[in-house]
Design an enzyme around this catalytic site. Structure first.
Site, short mmCIF file in Angstrom:
data_model
loop_
_atom_site.label_atom_id
_atom_site.label_comp_id
_atom_site.label_asym_id
_atom_site.label_seq_id
_atom_site.Cartn_x
_atom_site.Cartn_y
_atom_site.Cartn_z
N ASN A 149 61.87 110.39 46.91
CA ASN A 149 62.05 110.24 47.76
C ASN A 149 62.96 109.33 48.59
O ASN A 149 62.37 109.01 49.96
CB ASN A 149 60.47 110.11 48.48
CG ASN A 149 59.28 111.03 48.52
OD1 ASN A 149 59.63 112.43 48.47
ND2 ASN A 149 58.36 110.12 48.02
N SER B 74 55.54 117.93 52.86
CA SER B 74 56.49 117.38 51.19
C SER B 74 57.02 118.17 50.57
O SER B 74 57.54 118.47 49.41
CB SER B 74 55.91 116.12 51.22
OG SER B 74 54.63 116.67 50.83
N HIS C 155 57.53 112.22 55.92
CA HIS C 155 58.68 112.92 55.40
C HIS C 155 60.10 112.81 56.02
O HIS C 155 61.26 113.01 55.78
CB HIS C 155 58.99 113.95 54.48
CG HIS C 155 57.69 113.97 53.47
ND1 HIS C 155 58.25 113.31 52.30
CD2 HIS C 155 56.20 113.45 53.40
CE1 HIS C 155 57.64 112.96 51.06
NE2 HIS C 155 55.37 113.59 52.02
N LYS D 157 59.53 105.99 52.13
CA LYS D 157 59.99 106.87 51.33
C LYS D 157 61.35 106.90 51.62
O LYS D 157 62.40 105.93 51.46
CB LYS D 157 59.82 108.26 52.14
CG LYS D 157 58.45 108.55 51.40
CD LYS D 157 57.40 110.42 51.46
CE LYS D 157 56.34 109.76 51.18
NZ LYS D 157 55.66 109.82 50.42
N GLU E 182 51.68 117.25 60.18
CA GLU E 182 52.55 116.26 60.09
C GLU E 182 53.68 117.28 60.76
O GLU E 182 53.88 118.58 60.75
CB GLU E 182 52.95 116.49 58.20
CG GLU E 182 51.80 116.18 57.39
CD GLU E 182 52.35 116.34 56.11
OE1 GLU E 182 52.93 116.40 55.34
OE2 GLU E 182 50.78 116.15 55.50
N HIS F 54 48.16 115.77 54.02
CA HIS F 54 48.10 115.20 52.79
C HIS F 54 46.86 115.28 52.61
O HIS F 54 46.15 114.71 53.72
CB HIS F 54 49.07 114.24 52.78
CG HIS F 54 49.05 113.48 52.23
ND1 HIS F 54 48.56 112.27 51.94
CD2 HIS F 54 49.96 112.96 51.08
CE1 HIS F 54 49.03 111.12 50.99
NE2 HIS F 54 49.75 112.15 50.22
N ASP G 121 51.82 112.82 61.17
CA ASP G 121 52.08 112.32 60.36
C ASP G 121 53.78 112.39 59.84
O ASP G 121 54.28 113.75 59.38
CB ASP G 121 51.49 112.89 58.76
CG ASP G 121 51.49 111.92 57.74
OD1 ASP G 121 53.03 111.55 57.45
OD2 ASP G 121 51.31 111.85 56.86
C1 LIG Z 1 52.31 113.26 54.31
C2 LIG Z 1 52.56 112.20 53.34
N1 LIG Z 1 51.76 111.17 54.18
C3 LIG Z 1 51.14 109.82 53.95
C4 LIG Z 1 51.16 109.68 52.70
C5 LIG Z 1 50.92 108.89 52.25
O1 LIG Z 1 52.09 107.49 52.24
P1 LIG Z 1 51.68 105.91 50.78
O2 LIG Z 1 52.90 106.44 49.60
O3 LIG Z 1 53.09 105.54 51.71
O4 LIG Z 1 50.46 105.85 51.05
C6 LIG Z 1 51.94 110.42 51.45
C7 LIG Z 1 52.47 109.76 50.48
O5 LIG Z 1 52.81 110.48 49.76
C8 LIG Z 1 52.46 111.89 52.35
O6 LIG Z 1 53.38 112.37 52.02
#
Ligand SMILES: Cc1ncc(COP(=O)(O)O)c(C=O)c1O
Length: 427
Positions: A40, A187, A219, A250, A183, A129, A216
């Protein structure tokens, strides 16, 4: 064998038999250098000599705190470094206030668990997520009042909100809130949420102003908006969403996350977000690394690499759409296929992203085939994506070259050709 060993063994064996076993990838031997189409590190800040120098200079200064703080933020862990970083993050991302978390997972799990009240409703995109799911499940909102809507569908979001209003007078008159979780860039699919339309829809349908979007930006940070401020800022919507989560793991090449929200929500999280209260504060080293990465964004250092990523994405989409015959078992998802057909380019907002899925029923063999040709890509399988939607995910980085993208496409072409030869041989 103890009963416990038997149970754990049997569960893992069953996962393995269903090809669902997760395992840590052994680190590749130093001599193998695969082209990174997987991590990422989208704008390649992780490889940036400038960022490295910035951090090294800071760490080398004799007064810089390095180890610690050995305490929760609520005890002795609230250092001036944390507080000043939050001020800078709030200013940069145009947020009313900012609160650091040790990870994006903690931020989502913490805020979703505590913000919605016991009489509220939660509505969320079906592809959000795992951390948002964990937070929602831990919240006081019972399952019957948590509703998923079809991914990115404005129509289904609207009908879901309308049905809630019809069922619950408290929502109609604004006594209860509806929390909406989305989001900005997904992802696994690499598609953008129709965020402006969502904000307008929520404001139009929940007339009492009791619809609260939580966005969120994990990404999209670094890739969209002025100096990588994310999609919400790119669309000028910062004041119309209730909270945003930007993660640092990321594009910013660090770890941790920030929640941008009103000072009242910040105070509430400090009182009720358990991952913040009952955990050691973000380390000084992390806070310093984030500060330096933020400085790179403030200086506009993300813009050329982000533009390069979007141009590589356009190249990849156009090459793949000419390589993949309609009969191939590999296909691009509809949003990429339609991007390939459209000649219009948005000057305001790039429609491409750093994430491009190749839908295929054979994600593992295809990923292995491409790895053998020097390209590191990942198979994504059930339960991470629904059955029948398995894929190989390609993540582009600013450090990738056009030649590497052409090489990857050549690998895909060779796979398709081999597949066709095999199917002709079977006839
Ligand atoms: C959309 C999304 N939110 C939150 C997270 C979690 O973030 P972190 O890797 O900082 O725990 C991720 C990650 O991997 C993600 O893809």
């Amino acid at each position: 064998m103890s009963a416990l060993t038997q149970r754990l063994r049997a569960t893992l064996d069953s996962r393995a038999a269903r090809q669902m076993l997760r395992a840590l990838d052994p680190a590749p031997p130093a001599s193998t250098t695969l082209v990174d189409f997987s991590s990422n590190d989208y704008i390649s800040f992780g490889q940036s000599p400038k960022l490295r120098r910035k951090l090294a200079d800071e760490v080398g200064a004799p007064t810089t705190p390095l180890y610690g703080p050995p305490s929760s933020r609520l005890l002795d862990g609230n250092s001036p470094l944390h507080a000043s970083l939050e001020h800078r993050l709030a200013a940069f991302f145009h947020g009313p206030s900012a609160l650091l978390f040790n990870s994006g997972f903690d931020a989502n799990a913490g805020l979703w668990a505590c913000l919605p009240g016991p009489d509220d409703w939660i509505v969320y995109d079906e592809l959000v997520h795992a951390s948002i799911h964990d937070g929602m499940r831990a919240s006081r909102v019972p399952k019957e009042r948590r509703r998923a809507f079809k991914h990115n569908s404005l129509q289904v979001l609207e009908s879901t909100l309308q049905s809630i209003i019809e069922q619950d007078d408290g929502v109609r008159v604004g006594e209860k809130s509806v929390w909406i979780g989305v989001e900005t860039l997904y992802s696994m699919d690499g598609d953008l949420a129709p965020l402006r339309e969502m904000v307008e829809l929520v404001e139009r349908v929940l007339l009492a102003g009791n619809g609260h979007l939580i966005v969120d930006e994990a990404h999209s940070t670094g890739l969209y908006g002025p100096s990588g401020r994310g999609l919400t800022c790119a669309l000028g919507l910062a004041s119309r969403v209730t909270a945003r989560v930007h993660t640092f793991g990321k594009a910013m090449a660090c770890s941790g996350a920030v929640v941008l929200a009103s000072p009242l929500i910040r105070d509430y999280l400090i009182n009720y977000a358990r991952p913040l209260i009952y955990s050691t504060a973000m380390t000084y080293m992390s806070a310093l690394a984030i500060r330096k990465s933020l400085e790179m964004l403030e200086e506009g250092e993300s813009e050329p690499p982000a533009a390069h990523v979007h141009s590589l994405a356009s190249l990849l989409i156009s090459r793949l759409s000419s390589i993949l015959p309609p009969s191939s078992s590999i296909s691009l998802p509809p949003h990429l296929a339609s991007l390939a057909r459209s000649s219009s380019k948005s000057t305001m907002l790039p429609l491409t992203s750093s994430i491009l899925p190749l839908l295929t029923p054979s994600p593992r063999p295809l990923a292995t085939f491409l790895r053998e040709r020097g390209f590191l890509v990942r198979p994504i399988t059930y339960p991470t994506v629904p059955r029948g939607e398995e894929r190989v995910r390609v993540c582009l980085h600013a450090g990738n070259t056009e030649e590497e993208v052409e090489g990857l496409c050549e690998g895909v072409r060779a796979w398709v050709e081999r597949e066709q030869t095999e199917s002709r041989a079977k006839l």
